[in-house]
Design an enzyme around this catalytic site. Structure first.
Site, short mmCIF file in Angstrom:
data_model
loop_
_atom_site.label_atom_id
_atom_site.label_comp_id
_atom_site.label_asym_id
_atom_site.label_seq_id
_atom_site.Cartn_x
_atom_site.Cartn_y
_atom_site.Cartn_z
N LYS A 62 0.84 -1.21 0.00
CA LYS A 62 0.00 0.00 0.00
C LYS A 62 0.87 1.26 0.00
O LYS A 62 0.67 2.16 -0.81
CB LYS A 62 -0.90 0.01 1.24
CG LYS A 62 -1.57 1.35 1.50
CD LYS A 62 -2.45 1.33 2.72
CE LYS A 62 -1.78 1.60 4.04
NZ LYS A 62 -1.42 3.01 4.30
N ASN A 63 1.85 1.28 0.91
CA ASN A 63 2.61 2.53 1.05
C ASN A 63 3.64 2.72 -0.06
O ASN A 63 4.23 3.79 -0.17
CB ASN A 63 3.25 2.60 2.44
CG ASN A 63 2.20 2.80 3.52
OD1 ASN A 63 1.05 3.16 3.20
ND2 ASN A 63 2.54 2.57 4.76
N CYS A 85 -5.47 8.50 8.95
CA CYS A 85 -5.31 7.99 10.32
C CYS A 85 -4.89 9.12 11.25
O CYS A 85 -3.92 9.80 10.96
CB CYS A 85 -4.18 6.97 10.41
SG CYS A 85 -4.51 5.40 9.70
N ARG A 119 -0.42 15.29 12.85
CA ARG A 119 0.64 14.87 11.92
C ARG A 119 1.00 16.06 11.03
O ARG A 119 0.30 16.37 10.08
CB ARG A 119 0.18 13.68 11.09
CG ARG A 119 0.00 12.44 11.96
CD ARG A 119 -0.63 11.30 11.20
NE ARG A 119 0.25 10.70 10.22
CZ ARG A 119 -0.13 9.75 9.37
NH1 ARG A 119 -1.38 9.31 9.39
NH2 ARG A 119 0.72 9.26 8.51
N ASP A 166 4.16 0.55 12.07
CA ASP A 166 2.93 -0.04 11.51
C ASP A 166 2.74 -1.49 11.95
O ASP A 166 1.72 -2.11 11.60
CB ASP A 166 2.95 0.04 9.97
CG ASP A 166 2.80 1.47 9.49
OD1 ASP A 166 2.34 2.32 10.28
OD2 ASP A 166 3.16 1.75 8.33
N ARG A 169 -8.67 -0.31 4.29
CA ARG A 169 -7.75 0.66 3.71
C ARG A 169 -6.39 0.02 3.43
O ARG A 169 -5.65 0.50 2.57
CB ARG A 169 -7.54 1.84 4.68
CG ARG A 169 -8.81 2.62 4.93
CD ARG A 169 -8.54 3.83 5.75
NE ARG A 169 -7.40 4.56 5.20
CZ ARG A 169 -6.74 5.50 5.83
NH1 ARG A 169 -7.09 5.85 7.04
NH2 ARG A 169 -5.72 6.09 5.26
N1 EPU Z 1 6.66 14.40 10.76
C1 EPU Z 1 6.92 15.72 11.04
N2 EPU Z 1 6.77 16.62 10.02
C2 EPU Z 1 6.41 16.26 8.77
C3 EPU Z 1 6.16 14.90 8.49
C4 EPU Z 1 6.30 13.99 9.51
O1 EPU Z 1 7.26 16.06 12.14
O2 EPU Z 1 6.29 17.14 7.90
C5 EPU Z 1 6.80 13.40 11.83
C6 EPU Z 1 5.51 12.63 12.07
O3 EPU Z 1 4.64 13.32 12.94
C7 EPU Z 1 6.03 11.33 12.64
C8 EPU Z 1 7.35 11.13 11.88
O4 EPU Z 1 7.72 12.41 11.39
O5 EPU Z 1 6.32 11.50 14.00
C9 EPU Z 1 7.26 10.16 10.73
O6 EPU Z 1 6.17 10.51 9.88
P1 EPU Z 1 6.19 10.22 8.32
O7 EPU Z 1 6.16 11.51 7.59
O8 EPU Z 1 7.28 9.27 8.00
O9 EPU Z 1 4.79 9.50 8.12
P2 EPU Z 1 3.97 9.49 6.79
O10 EPU Z 1 4.87 9.61 5.65
O11 EPU Z 1 2.84 10.44 6.91
C10 EPU Z 1 4.10 6.91 6.38
C11 EPU Z 1 3.13 5.79 6.20
C12 EPU Z 1 2.50 5.45 7.55
C13 EPU Z 1 3.62 5.06 8.51
C14 EPU Z 1 4.65 6.20 8.61
C15 EPU Z 1 5.84 5.87 9.46
C16 EPU Z 1 2.37 6.10 3.95
C17 EPU Z 1 1.27 6.42 3.03
N3 EPU Z 1 2.11 6.19 5.25
O12 EPU Z 1 3.36 8.02 6.85
O13 EPU Z 1 1.67 4.31 7.33
O14 EPU Z 1 3.09 4.81 9.79
O15 EPU Z 1 5.12 6.54 7.29
O16 EPU Z 1 6.48 4.73 8.97
O17 EPU Z 1 3.45 5.73 3.51
C18 EPU Z 1 -0.12 2.86 7.74
O18 EPU Z 1 0.18 2.28 6.70
O19 EPU Z 1 -0.93 2.39 8.59
C19 EPU Z 1 0.51 4.15 8.05
C20 EPU Z 1 0.01 5.00 8.93
#
Ligand code: EPU
Length: 431
Positions: A22-23, A117, A123, A317, A409
């Site tokens: 998915k990701n 989520c 976030r 995850d 999802r």
């Molecule tokens: N963060 C910041 N600022 C930003 C972005 C992120 O402070 O601009 C922080 C977040 O709050 C968090 C950390 O950095 O504490 C990591 O967040 P990240 O940006 O890596 O998360 P994401 O890219 O929004 C993806 C996955 C998530 C997974 C996280 C961490 C996708 C579509 N989503 O989210 O997947 O938990 O990386 O590995 O790739 C899931 O599949 O259930 C899911 C939530």
């Protein structure tokens, strides 16, 4: 609204195939905006989130369809719309991945601040913004939309650090890496995500003609090119789905072979499973839990602490699913969530099933109990739902998991896959 009803106590056994990630597929689909040629994506999982991303792309004017063979075909128009609909983006945070490609290829993007989520906390998107601003974009937030505008002459390469207080950002790296492929000159991203999904996206971009080095390391270098082409891309298998089914085997004591996965994407999880005395075997593209009796005093899983970290650390995850396993362990384990410190909403629901769990600040303490008992529980997010399904598989009696739409999802046909392994699990309309 639908619920899943799980009759616990049945041993699982057999083979289960893992779907595409998915990701990985979500940012790969967004990459279609970087070219006007058609992109074909194979091994694309049938998930609500994938449909949501196709919806976002159609809303921007792309042709986006699932073909009869299951692959996805996406082609951007010569002038895509530059504004995404709030309602579409609010459904899924990963839709935000269109921001980078859209501003790079059209000069402007208006993308609603994402939903998805909640994971127990706010976030932010500051890293996405920082990266695009480093490439010369003007970024503002107005009326709930992030508005990014490239300078005249387009984005230009730059050196930047994209780490957050909690490690690297997965979709932040994806957004900025995609934008940088069409920027003038060289971009260096320090603190980049090393996640396999980012490596997969990078390989897809390379097959489109992008010049990228350092994938899988925290320093990614991108030399901008004038144009990209439409590739034919198969996404990697879903490591989180694979890990979830391996934990299902571990909890039920069944011989469960998870096929078509990449064990090297789950090294830390496999290490922790072994530490927890779970008998596991691993092949080139499979993981198999061996038959044992996790409820016998001699064979109960050993309490095993985990701390979540960006890749190659233990994935956030799989934290909820690990907690479900530890509710059966012989003793106390400590879970530390370092990526999303508030991602513990599943605890209260696991407690409804009889788990002995409690929070100590950023830590969760789990005392294994000899039995769980079925109850009505409510899923708060995708991975929390998976943890509740796993706990339901071993709880005595029936577990009713409400708000199960979360699970659709990220898990393709979970009740069919678990049913084929011998689980008694059905979907029903909740009253
Ligand atoms: N963060 C910041 N600022 C930003 C972005 C992120 O402070 O601009 C922080 C977040 O709050 C968090 C950390 O950095 O504490 C990591 O967040 P990240 O940006 O890596 O998360 P994401 O890219 O929004 C993806 C996955 C998530 C997974 C996280 C961490 C996708 C579509 N989503 O989210 O997947 O938990 O990386 O590995 O790739 C899931 O599949 O259930 C899911 C939530």
């Amino acid at each position: 609204m639908e619920k899943l009803v799980v009759e616990g106590g049945l041993p699982l056994a057999g083979e289960v195939d893992v779907a595409g990630s998915k990701n990985a597929v979500l940012p790969v689909l967004a990459a279609a905006l970087l070219t006007r040629e058609p992109l074909r994506v194979g091994n694309a999982p049938r998930l609500v989130d994938v449909e949501s991303m196709l919806g976002v792309l159609r809303d921007l004017g792309c042709e986006a369809v699932r073909r009869d063979d299951g692959s996805l075909a996406v082609q951007a128009p010569s002038s895509p719309s530059q504004r995404t609909d709030w309602e579409l983006v609010a459904r899924m945070r990963a839709s935000f991945c269109v921001l980078g490609p859209l501003v790079a290829s059209t000069g402007r993007a208006e993308v609603s601040l994402p939903g998805g989520c909640a994971l127990g906390g706010f976030r932010p998107i500051d890293i996405h913004r920082k990266g695009l601003e480093a490439l010369g974009a003007r970024v503002n937030i107005e009326g709930g939309y992030v508005i990014a505008e490239a300078p005249s002459g387009g984005l230009r390469g730059a050196e930047m650090y994209l780490g957050t207080a909690f490690g690297s950002s997965v979709t932040g790296t994806a957004n900025v890496m995609m934008a940088a492929t069409l920027a003038r000159g060289r971009t260096v991203i320090q603190g980049a995500s090393c996640e396999p999904e980012i490596v997969d996206l990078g390989h897809c971009l390379q097959s489109m003609g992008a010049r990228i080095d350092g994938l899988g390391s925290p320093r990614i270098e991108i030399e901008g090119v004038d144009e990209l082409h439409g590739p034919d891309w198969d996404v990697i298998p879903d490591r989180i789905e694979a890990g979830t089914y391996a934990i299902a085997g571990a909890m039920t004591g069944g011989r469960v072979r998870v096929r078509g996965c990449r064990p090297e994407h789950l090294t830390t999880v496999l290490e922790r499973l072994r530490e927890a005395r779970i008998p596991v075997e691993v092949g080139a593209d499979w993981i198999e839990t061996q038959a044992f009796d996790p409820r016998s005093p001699d064979e109960r899983p050993g309490p095993t602490d985990i701390t979540t970290h960006p890749f190659p650390g233990f994935p956030t995850d799989l934290q909820a699913q690990w907690m479900a396993l530890m509710t059966m362990a012989e003793g106390r384990s400590v879970i530390t969530e370092r990526v999303y410190p508030e991602r513990y909403m599943h605890m209260a629901e696991l407690a409804r099933l009889g788990a002995d769990v409690r929070r100590e600040g950023a830590l969760a303490l789990v005392c294994g109990t000899p039995r769980l008992s079925g109850a009505h529980v409510t899923a708060s997010d995708l991975r929390a739902s998976a943890a509740l399904v796993l706990a339901g598989l071993v709880a005595e009696g029936e577990t009713h998991i409400h708000r199960v739409y979360h699970i659709d999802r990220g898990y393709e046909c979970i009740e069919e896959r678990l049913g084929a392994l011998g689980a008694a699990i059905r979907r029903e309309q909740a009253e």
